[in-house]
Design a protein around this motif. Structure first.
Motif, PDB file in Angstrom:
ATOM      1  N   GLU A 202       2.502   7.615  18.503  1.00  0.00           N
ATOM      2  CA  GLU A 202       2.269   8.900  19.164  1.00  0.00           C
ATOM      3  C   GLU A 202       1.115   9.661  18.520  1.00  0.00           C
ATOM      4  N   ILE A 203       0.978   9.571  17.191  1.00  0.00           N
ATOM      5  CA  ILE A 203      -0.091  10.326  16.503  1.00  0.00           C
ATOM      6  C   ILE A 203      -1.324   9.435  16.278  1.00  0.00           C
ATOM      7  N   HIS A 204      -1.294   8.259  16.918  1.00  0.00           N
ATOM      8  CA  HIS A 204      -2.440   7.344  16.897  1.00  0.00           C
ATOM      9  C   HIS A 204      -2.815   6.919  15.477  1.00  0.00           C
ATOM     10  N   LEU A 205      -1.800   6.600  14.686  1.00  0.00           N
ATOM     11  CA  LEU A 205      -2.028   6.095  13.324  1.00  0.00           C
ATOM     12  C   LEU A 205      -1.305   4.765  13.128  1.00  0.00           C
ATOM     13  N   SER A 206      -1.224   3.987  14.194  1.00  0.00           N
ATOM     14  CA  SER A 206      -0.517   2.716  14.117  1.00  0.00           C
ATOM     15  C   SER A 206      -1.209   1.741  13.160  1.00  0.00           C
ATOM     16  N   GLN A 207      -2.551   1.857  13.035  1.00  0.00           N
ATOM     17  CA  GLN A 207      -3.274   0.979  12.118  1.00  0.00           C
ATOM     18  C   GLN A 207      -2.863   1.248  10.664  1.00  0.00           C
TER      19      GLN A 207
ATOM     20  N   LYS B  46       2.569  -2.135   6.276  1.00  0.00           N
ATOM     21  CA  LYS B  46       3.465  -3.284   6.430  1.00  0.00           C
ATOM     22  C   LYS B  46       2.852  -4.574   5.886  1.00  0.00           C
ATOM     23  N   SER B  47       1.555  -4.706   6.060  1.00  0.00           N
ATOM     24  CA  SER B  47       0.918  -5.959   5.655  1.00  0.00           C
ATOM     25  C   SER B  47       0.517  -5.984   4.184  1.00  0.00           C
ATOM     26  N   ASP B  48       0.049  -4.846   3.648  1.00  0.00           N
ATOM     27  CA  ASP B  48      -0.487  -4.838   2.291  1.00  0.00           C
ATOM     28  C   ASP B  48       0.407  -4.149   1.250  1.00  0.00           C
ATOM     29  N   LEU B  49       1.046  -3.055   1.634  1.00  0.00           N
ATOM     30  CA  LEU B  49       1.804  -2.282   0.654  1.00  0.00           C
ATOM     31  C   LEU B  49       3.285  -2.677   0.600  1.00  0.00           C
TER      32      LEU B  49
ATOM     33  N   PRO C 187       4.827  -5.591   0.817  1.00  0.00           N
ATOM     34  CA  PRO C 187       5.159  -6.684  -0.122  1.00  0.00           C
ATOM     35  C   PRO C 187       5.210  -6.212  -1.571  1.00  0.00           C
ATOM     36  N   TRP C 188       4.355  -5.261  -1.939  1.00  0.00           N
ATOM     37  CA  TRP C 188       4.379  -4.727  -3.302  1.00  0.00           C
ATOM     38  C   TRP C 188       5.660  -3.930  -3.559  1.00  0.00           C
ATOM     39  N   VAL C 189       6.106  -3.210  -2.551  1.00  0.00           N
ATOM     40  CA  VAL C 189       7.357  -2.458  -2.691  1.00  0.00           C
ATOM     41  C   VAL C 189       8.512  -3.421  -2.945  1.00  0.00           C
ATOM     42  N   VAL C 190       8.505  -4.552  -2.233  1.00  0.00           N
ATOM     43  CA  VAL C 190       9.560  -5.552  -2.418  1.00  0.00           C
ATOM     44  C   VAL C 190       9.497  -6.148  -3.823  1.00  0.00           C
ATOM     45  N   LYS C 191       8.264  -6.463  -4.285  1.00  0.00           N
ATOM     46  CA  LYS C 191       8.106  -7.029  -5.631  1.00  0.00           C
ATOM     47  C   LYS C 191       8.550  -6.037  -6.702  1.00  0.00           C
ATOM     48  N   ILE C 192       8.111  -4.777  -6.539  1.00  0.00           N
ATOM     49  CA  ILE C 192       8.477  -3.766  -7.534  1.00  0.00           C
ATOM     50  C   ILE C 192       9.988  -3.565  -7.575  1.00  0.00           C
ATOM     51  N   GLU C 193      10.620  -3.613  -6.416  1.00  0.00           N
ATOM     52  CA  GLU C 193      12.078  -3.472  -6.370  1.00  0.00           C
ATOM     53  C   GLU C 193      12.755  -4.639  -7.076  1.00  0.00           C
ATOM     54  N   SER C 194      12.210  -5.831  -6.900  1.00  0.00           N
ATOM     55  CA  SER C 194      12.772  -7.004  -7.591  1.00  0.00           C
ATOM     56  C   SER C 194      12.619  -6.851  -9.097  1.00  0.00           C
ATOM     57  N   TRP C 195      11.429  -6.423  -9.539  1.00  0.00           N
ATOM     58  CA  TRP C 195      11.213  -6.208 -10.976  1.00  0.00           C
ATOM     59  C   TRP C 195      12.145  -5.109 -11.500  1.00  0.00           C
ATOM     60  N   PHE C 196      12.330  -4.085 -10.680  1.00  0.00           N
ATOM     61  CA  PHE C 196      13.172  -2.968 -11.109  1.00  0.00           C
ATOM     62  C   PHE C 196      14.632  -3.418 -11.260  1.00  0.00           C
ATOM     63  N   ILE C 197      15.072  -4.299 -10.359  1.00  0.00           N
ATOM     64  CA  ILE C 197      16.437  -4.828 -10.462  1.00  0.00           C
ATOM     65  C   ILE C 197      16.586  -5.656 -11.736  1.00  0.00           C
ATOM     66  N   ILE C 198      15.569  -6.476 -12.030  1.00  0.00           N
ATOM     67  CA  ILE C 198      15.604  -7.262 -13.268  1.00  0.00           C
ATOM     68  C   ILE C 198      15.643  -6.334 -14.480  1.00  0.00           C
ATOM     69  N   PHE C 199      14.828  -5.267 -14.423  1.00  0.00           N
ATOM     70  CA  PHE C 199      14.812  -4.294 -15.517  1.00  0.00           C
ATOM     71  C   PHE C 199      16.188  -3.654 -15.693  1.00  0.00           C
ATOM     72  N   LEU C 200      16.850  -3.281 -14.584  1.00  0.00           N
ATOM     73  CA  LEU C 200      18.170  -2.664 -14.671  1.00  0.00           C
ATOM     74  C   LEU C 200      19.199  -3.629 -15.263  1.00  0.00           C
ATOM     75  N   VAL C 201      19.099  -4.920 -14.893  1.00  0.00           N
ATOM     76  CA  VAL C 201      20.043  -5.911 -15.420  1.00  0.00           C
ATOM     77  C   VAL C 201      19.854  -6.064 -16.927  1.00  0.00           C
ATOM     78  N   VAL C 202      18.588  -6.196 -17.354  1.00  0.00           N
ATOM     79  CA  VAL C 202      18.304  -6.351 -18.783  1.00  0.00           C
ATOM     80  C   VAL C 202      18.718  -5.092 -19.542  1.00  0.00           C
ATOM     81  N   GLU C 203      18.361  -3.929 -18.998  1.00  0.00           N
ATOM     82  CA  GLU C 203      18.692  -2.649 -19.646  1.00  0.00           C
ATOM     83  C   GLU C 203      20.193  -2.478 -19.777  1.00  0.00           C
TER      84      GLU C 203
END
Length: 352
Positions: free
Chosen positions: A59-64, A70-73, A75-91
């Motif tokens: 609607e606001i013409h910012l679909s790009q 979705k394409s670039d950022l 995947p990084w959110v998913v990776k960071i979440e995985s690292w964060f889960i590992i950090f929580l387990v170790v901590e």
């Protein structure tokens, strides 16, 4: 006079004013910040991947821009979440080991039960439980006197907590009261319930009645003792004067007959007064701490009366029903609405 809360805060600060505790405090603040940031990022990620976000960005013409995320950022959110889960387990594992070494709990396996919310928060679908740890850290800092949560936020949260708890408790109480009324109306055993209720409170009723008699009747009898005895003496005097046979008999005695008549009337009056004083005296003795045995006996006899009487049963039923209705009316009063009205009135008064 010093504020007890401030004294407690100062005492806790002195107790925890060590390098180890300061390091622990810094670590708590760090964990609280990264947990909040993590949850905010996950919330934004869930929003940007939703159908609503897809419609909104179109609607606001910012679909790009959304496609770029979705394409670039993403995947990084998913990776960071995985690292964060590992950090929580170790901590969590390190803290568990420290708890075992320093014997924070009576048994080594108590740690996961105490910190159950942290273990469950590792599961992706239960990430929201991480917020509990942040809240606990914030509360601990608040106890130490550090203003983490604004006072207005705390007041608002406390108000809505009380609203929810009051609404829930009110519904439970009203449902229970309505259930009791229905049971009394429909059950054939309601008379037995009422009898059991009366029997259960007979001792309390006897004690209360004895106290009431001691505090009211005994005091009033003591205050009116002289008036009552004087009135009884006057009645005896008048009764002697109104006895014509005695008057005629005394008047047959020459010279002293009239004097004897007056003496008899006076003696009769004094006898009436003394007898009345003697009858009243046992009932004015005692105190609220040491109840008069006569009142205690009367109260015990009254409390043991048989209520297998239609009038008494109707009276007890009426008391029970009206008590339930009074409680129901009181419970239906919304205390949080009264608080809102009071606050609104205070605001209006400050404006004027």
């Amino acid at each position: 006079m010093a504020d007890p809360k401030q004294i407690k805060i100062n005492s806790m600060r002195q107790k925890y004013n060590t390098p180890a505790w300061k390091l622990f405090l810094i670590y708590d603040i760090f964990m609280m910040v990264i947990i909040v940031v993590n949850l905010v990022c996950l919330a934004l990620n869930a929003f940007l991947l939703s159908n609503f976000a897809h419609w909104l960005f179109n609607e606001i013409h910012l679909s790009q821009l959304l496609d770029f995320y979705k394409s670039d950022l993403h995947p990084w959110v998913v990776k960071i979440e995985s690292w964060f889960i590992i950090f929580l387990v170790v901590e969590l594992g390190i803290r568990w080991l420290i708890a075992i070494v320093r014997k924070h709990h009576k048994r080594w396996f108590f740690f996961p039960f105490v910190h159950w919310y942290e273990i469950l928060a590792i599961i992706p679908y239960l990430r929201f439980l991480r917020l509990i740890r942040s809240v606990i850290i914030a509360y601990r800092l608040e106890e130490l006197g550090y203003k983490i949560i604004p006072v207005s936020w705390k007041k608002t949260a406390l108000f809505y907590y009380r609203v929810v708890m009051e609404e829930l408790s009110d519904r439970v109480v009203i449902t229970v009261i309505d259930g009791i009324r229905t049971e009394l109306d429909t059950s054939s055993s309601h008379k037995k319930i009422i009898h059991d209720l009366v029997d259960h409170h007979r001792v309390m009723f006897a004690e209360t009645l004895a106290q009431v008699l001691q505090e009211s009747l005994a005091v009033e009898l003591k205050n009116q003792q002289d008036n009552i005895s004087h009135s009884v003496g006057q009645i005896v005097n008048q009764a002697i004067a109104d006895t014509p046979e005695l008057t005629r008999l005394l008047r047959l005695i020459p010279i002293v007959g009239n004097t004897i008549e007056h003496q008899i009337q006076s003696i009769g009056q004094r006898l009436g007064e003394n007898i009345t004083q003697g009858l009243i005296q046992p009932f004015v003795q005692g105190s609220p701490d040491t109840l008069n045995p006569n009142y205690r006996l009367i109260a015990e006899k009254v409390s043991q009366m048989n209520i297998d009487n239609q009038s008494l049963e109707q009276l007890v039923e009426s008391v029970v029903y009206e008590s339930l209705e009074s409680i129901r009316k009181q419970v239906k009063i919304k205390q949080w609405q009264l608080v809102l009205e009071k606050n609104d009135q205070a605001k209006e008064a400050s404006i004027h």
